[in-house]
Structures are given as structure tokens and as C-alpha cells.
Write a protein that holds these residues in place. Structure first.
Motif, PDB file in Angstrom:
ATOM      1  N   ILE A  77       0.832  -1.208   0.000  1.00  9.77           N
ATOM      2  CA  ILE A  77       0.000   0.000   0.000  1.00  9.77           C
ATOM      3  C   ILE A  77       0.870   1.264   0.000  1.00  9.77           C
ATOM      4  O   ILE A  77       0.601   2.217  -0.736  1.00  9.77           O
ATOM      5  CB  ILE A  77      -0.963  -0.005   1.203  1.00  9.77           C
ATOM      6  N   THR A  78       1.909   1.262   0.807  1.00  9.99           N
ATOM      7  CA  THR A  78       2.778   2.439   0.899  1.00  9.99           C
ATOM      8  C   THR A  78       3.436   2.748  -0.432  1.00  9.99           C
ATOM      9  O   THR A  78       3.398   3.884  -0.914  1.00  9.99           O
ATOM     10  CB  THR A  78       3.852   2.223   1.978  1.00  9.99           C
ATOM     11  N   PHE A  79       4.033   1.738  -1.058  1.00 13.60           N
ATOM     12  CA  PHE A  79       4.828   2.009  -2.249  1.00 13.60           C
ATOM     13  C   PHE A  79       4.008   2.021  -3.536  1.00 13.60           C
ATOM     14  O   PHE A  79       4.461   2.572  -4.536  1.00 13.60           O
ATOM     15  CB  PHE A  79       6.031   1.070  -2.297  1.00 13.60           C
ATOM     16  N   ALA A  80       2.813   1.469  -3.524  1.00 14.72           N
ATOM     17  CA  ALA A  80       1.895   1.695  -4.644  1.00 14.72           C
ATOM     18  C   ALA A  80       1.257   3.070  -4.465  1.00 14.72           C
ATOM     19  O   ALA A  80       0.943   3.748  -5.447  1.00 14.72           O
ATOM     20  CB  ALA A  80       0.824   0.616  -4.702  1.00 14.72           C
ATOM     21  N   GLY A  81       1.097   3.484  -3.216  1.00 20.32           N
ATOM     22  CA  GLY A  81       0.445   4.755  -2.909  1.00 20.32           C
ATOM     23  C   GLY A  81       1.266   5.979  -3.246  1.00 20.32           C
ATOM     24  O   GLY A  81       0.701   7.027  -3.578  1.00 20.32           O
ATOM     25  N   ILE A  82       2.605   5.890  -3.194  1.00 13.09           N
ATOM     26  CA  ILE A  82       3.396   7.093  -3.487  1.00 13.09           C
ATOM     27  C   ILE A  82       3.282   7.477  -4.967  1.00 13.09           C
ATOM     28  O   ILE A  82       3.204   8.656  -5.300  1.00 13.09           O
ATOM     29  CB  ILE A  82       4.863   6.978  -3.029  1.00 13.09           C
ATOM     30  N   GLY A  83       3.238   6.480  -5.840  1.00 13.84           N
ATOM     31  CA  GLY A  83       3.034   6.772  -7.257  1.00 13.84           C
ATOM     32  C   GLY A  83       1.638   7.314  -7.523  1.00 13.84           C
ATOM     33  O   GLY A  83       1.449   8.236  -8.317  1.00 13.84           O
ATOM     34  N   TYR A  84       0.659   6.722  -6.855  1.00 12.64           N
ATOM     35  CA  TYR A  84      -0.729   7.163  -6.988  1.00 12.64           C
ATOM     36  C   TYR A  84      -0.871   8.617  -6.526  1.00 12.64           C
ATOM     37  O   TYR A  84      -1.509   9.433  -7.198  1.00 12.64           O
ATOM     38  CB  TYR A  84      -1.631   6.243  -6.172  1.00 12.64           C
ATOM     39  N   ALA A  85      -0.268   8.935  -5.386  1.00 12.51           N
ATOM     40  CA  ALA A  85      -0.354  10.303  -4.865  1.00 12.51           C
ATOM     41  C   ALA A  85       0.343  11.296  -5.794  1.00 12.51           C
ATOM     42  O   ALA A  85      -0.155  12.399  -6.021  1.00 12.51           O
ATOM     43  CB  ALA A  85       0.250  10.367  -3.460  1.00 12.51           C
ATOM     44  N   ALA A  86       1.492  10.903  -6.344  1.00 16.86           N
ATOM     45  CA  ALA A  86       2.203  11.788  -7.275  1.00 16.86           C
ATOM     46  C   ALA A  86       1.385  12.025  -8.537  1.00 16.86           C
ATOM     47  O   ALA A  86       1.321  13.144  -9.050  1.00 16.86           O
ATOM     48  CB  ALA A  86       3.558  11.183  -7.635  1.00 16.86           C
ATOM     49  N   ARG A  87       0.746  10.983  -9.046  1.00 15.16           N
ATOM     50  CA  ARG A  87      -0.056  11.079 -10.267  1.00 15.16           C
ATOM     51  C   ARG A  87      -1.243  12.030 -10.079  1.00 15.16           C
ATOM     52  O   ARG A  87      -1.660  12.715 -10.999  1.00 15.16           O
ATOM     53  CB  ARG A  87      -0.562   9.698 -10.672  1.00 15.16           C
ATOM     54  N   HIS A  88      -1.807  12.049  -8.883  1.00 14.31           N
ATOM     55  CA  HIS A  88      -2.981  12.881  -8.610  1.00 14.31           C
ATOM     56  C   HIS A  88      -2.628  14.190  -7.897  1.00 14.31           C
ATOM     57  O   HIS A  88      -3.524  14.916  -7.468  1.00 14.31           O
ATOM     58  CB  HIS A  88      -3.998  12.088  -7.782  1.00 14.31           C
ATOM     59  N   GLY A 159       7.753   1.100  -6.692  1.00 11.86           N
ATOM     60  CA  GLY A 159       7.061   2.323  -6.271  1.00 11.86           C
ATOM     61  C   GLY A 159       7.911   3.569  -6.462  1.00 11.86           C
ATOM     62  O   GLY A 159       7.433   4.599  -6.948  1.00 11.86           O
ATOM     63  N   PHE A 160       9.202   3.481  -6.086  1.00 12.75           N
ATOM     64  CA  PHE A 160      10.096   4.626  -6.283  1.00 12.75           C
ATOM     65  C   PHE A 160      10.277   4.940  -7.765  1.00 12.75           C
ATOM     66  O   PHE A 160      10.306   6.106  -8.157  1.00 12.75           O
ATOM     67  CB  PHE A 160      11.459   4.362  -5.628  1.00 12.75           C
ATOM     68  N   ALA A 161      10.410   3.907  -8.600  1.00 12.26           N
ATOM     69  CA  ALA A 161      10.608   4.119 -10.038  1.00 12.26           C
ATOM     70  C   ALA A 161       9.376   4.777 -10.667  1.00 12.26           C
ATOM     71  O   ALA A 161       9.500   5.746 -11.433  1.00 12.26           O
ATOM     72  CB  ALA A 161      10.924   2.801 -10.734  1.00 12.26           C
ATOM     73  N   VAL A 162       8.183   4.256 -10.346  1.00 11.04           N
ATOM     74  CA  VAL A 162       6.955   4.832 -10.899  1.00 11.04           C
ATOM     75  C   VAL A 162       6.798   6.280 -10.451  1.00 11.04           C
ATOM     76  O   VAL A 162       6.436   7.163 -11.242  1.00 11.04           O
ATOM     77  CB  VAL A 162       5.725   3.985 -10.484  1.00 11.04           C
ATOM     78  N   THR A 163       7.115   6.560  -9.193  1.00 13.60           N
ATOM     79  CA  THR A 163       7.005   7.926  -8.680  1.00 13.60           C
ATOM     80  C   THR A 163       8.030   8.839  -9.342  1.00 13.60           C
ATOM     81  O   THR A 163       7.715   9.979  -9.704  1.00 13.60           O
ATOM     82  CB  THR A 163       7.178   7.940  -7.150  1.00 13.60           C
TER      83      THR A 163
END
Length: 197
Positions: A77-88, A159-163
Motif C-alpha cells: 500500500i505504501t509504495f503503490a500509494g506514493i506513485g498514486y499520490a504523485a499522479r494525482h 514504487g520509487f521508479a513509478v514515482t
């Protein structure tokens, strides 16, 4: 500045990427995947915790693997969430200085912030990959689930790469558009729209 809604969404409320062509399609696919991962992860964690509590208090014995499952889900959740938060455009930001700048100043500052954050994310991605290699070499396993520990940390560099990619694309979006963007699909909410007719 644009007076459109901050998030680019279609009529159904689904995320619509601000990127053109195949990049936009990939971005939307990743956004949907992250949303599903986050929703399923939170639901599974809640169910796992509730079942464990009920088991403890009703039957006198909880699930022996509950803690490990929650640990895996928290990392996911944490590392999928950082990309999600950056995208939005939902990351916490200190904006007192940013808010007083004119539009061009906000755009320049947003480009600098996005490039710096992208570099930090790629730096952390590189080092997290090294950490996973170290864990793999040690051969440790989770006691209850008997899974190799390195497997549960695979989401960290992803997660870091996607972010990092998302912030890099945000910088590019700000270079190529007249508006100030917090992400590729989110126009700056502090835009001065009063001067528009």
C-alpha cells in the motif's frame, strides 16, 4: 490559467492522463492498476485484522500469520500509494512561498521541485534494489508464511521508479504547457482565475 477541475477525469470519474498517445494509455493503465492494488490491499488488511481480533477474543487464538500478511500489505500500500499520490498531485507540500509567486515563478519552481523529487526517487530506487539484493543473498524467510523476505520488498523499487517517472513527466508537462501542473493530470489549484473573462 485553466478553470477546469484540478483532476483530469472523464464523465465517469475515471482518471484520464494528461499525457498524449501511448504514454497516456500506459499512464492510465498504471493508474488503474495502482487504484485496484490500493483498494484490495486496504480491504484485505481490514479483513485480516478483523478476523484476527475475532479469532483472539472469540476462539482464544488469532491467525498465526496475520502480522506477516499485514506487513506485506503495508509495504504494498505504501509504495503503490506514493506513485498514486504523485499522479494525482496529492503529496503534502509546503506552499507558503510558492503561493505568493506569480504564475511564471510557480511554473519554474514546480519544474525544479519535480526534477529534484524525480532524482531523489530514482536514487532511492537504486538503493532499494541494492537492499533487496542483500536480503536475497542472506536467504532469510518469513517464519509463518515461509516466503523469502526479499519478495515482500519488491514493491519498494517499483514504487520509487513509478514515482520518479511521474515527477519527471510532471516537469516535462510544465515545460510544454502554459498552465502550472502539480502532476501530468492535475492543474495547479492556486491558479489566478479572477483575471479571466
Amino acid at each position: 490559467m485553466s478553470d477546469a477541475s484540478p483532476d483530469l477525469e472523464d464523465d465517469t470519474g475515471t482518471y484520464k492522463s494528461g499525457l498524449p498517445g501511448i504514454l497516456g494509455t500506459i499512464d492510465e493503465w498504471i493508474a488503474k492498476t495502482e487504484a485496484v492494488m490500493l483498494a484490495v490491499g486496504v480491504i484485505l488488511m481490514a479483513v485480516n485484522t478483523c478476523v484476527n481480533v475475532i479469532g483472539r477474543f472469540v476462539f482464544g487464538s488469532g491467525l498465526f500469520f496475520s502480522g506477516e500478511v499485514n506487513r506485506i500489505l503495508i509495504i504494498l500500500i505504501t509504495f503503490a500509494g506514493i506513485g498514486y499520490a504523485a499522479r494525482h498531485g496529492r503529496h503534502i507540500r509546503m506552499s507558503a512561498f510558492y503561493d505568493v509567486l506569480p504564475t511564471m515563478g510557480r511554473k519554474v519552481l514546480m519544474i525544479i521541485i519535480a526534477l529534484f523529487t524525480s532524482a531523489v526517487m530514482f536514487f532511492l530506487c537504486y538503493h532499494s534494489y541494492g537492499y533487496i539484493e542483500t536480503l536475497y543473498g542472506r536467504g532469510r524467510i518469513l517464519p509463518a508464511l515461509s516466503l523469502p523476505i526479499w519478495i515482500i520488498y519488491v514493491w519498494v523499487p517499483i514504487g520509487f521508479a513509478v514515482t520518479g517517472i511521474q515527477y519527471l513527466l510532471t516537469a516535462v508537462k510544465n515545460f510544454t504547457s502554459k498552465d502550472v501542473y502539480l502532476s501530468t493530470g492535475v492543474v495547479d489549484g492556486y491558479a489566478d482565475t479572477e483575471s479571466e473573462v
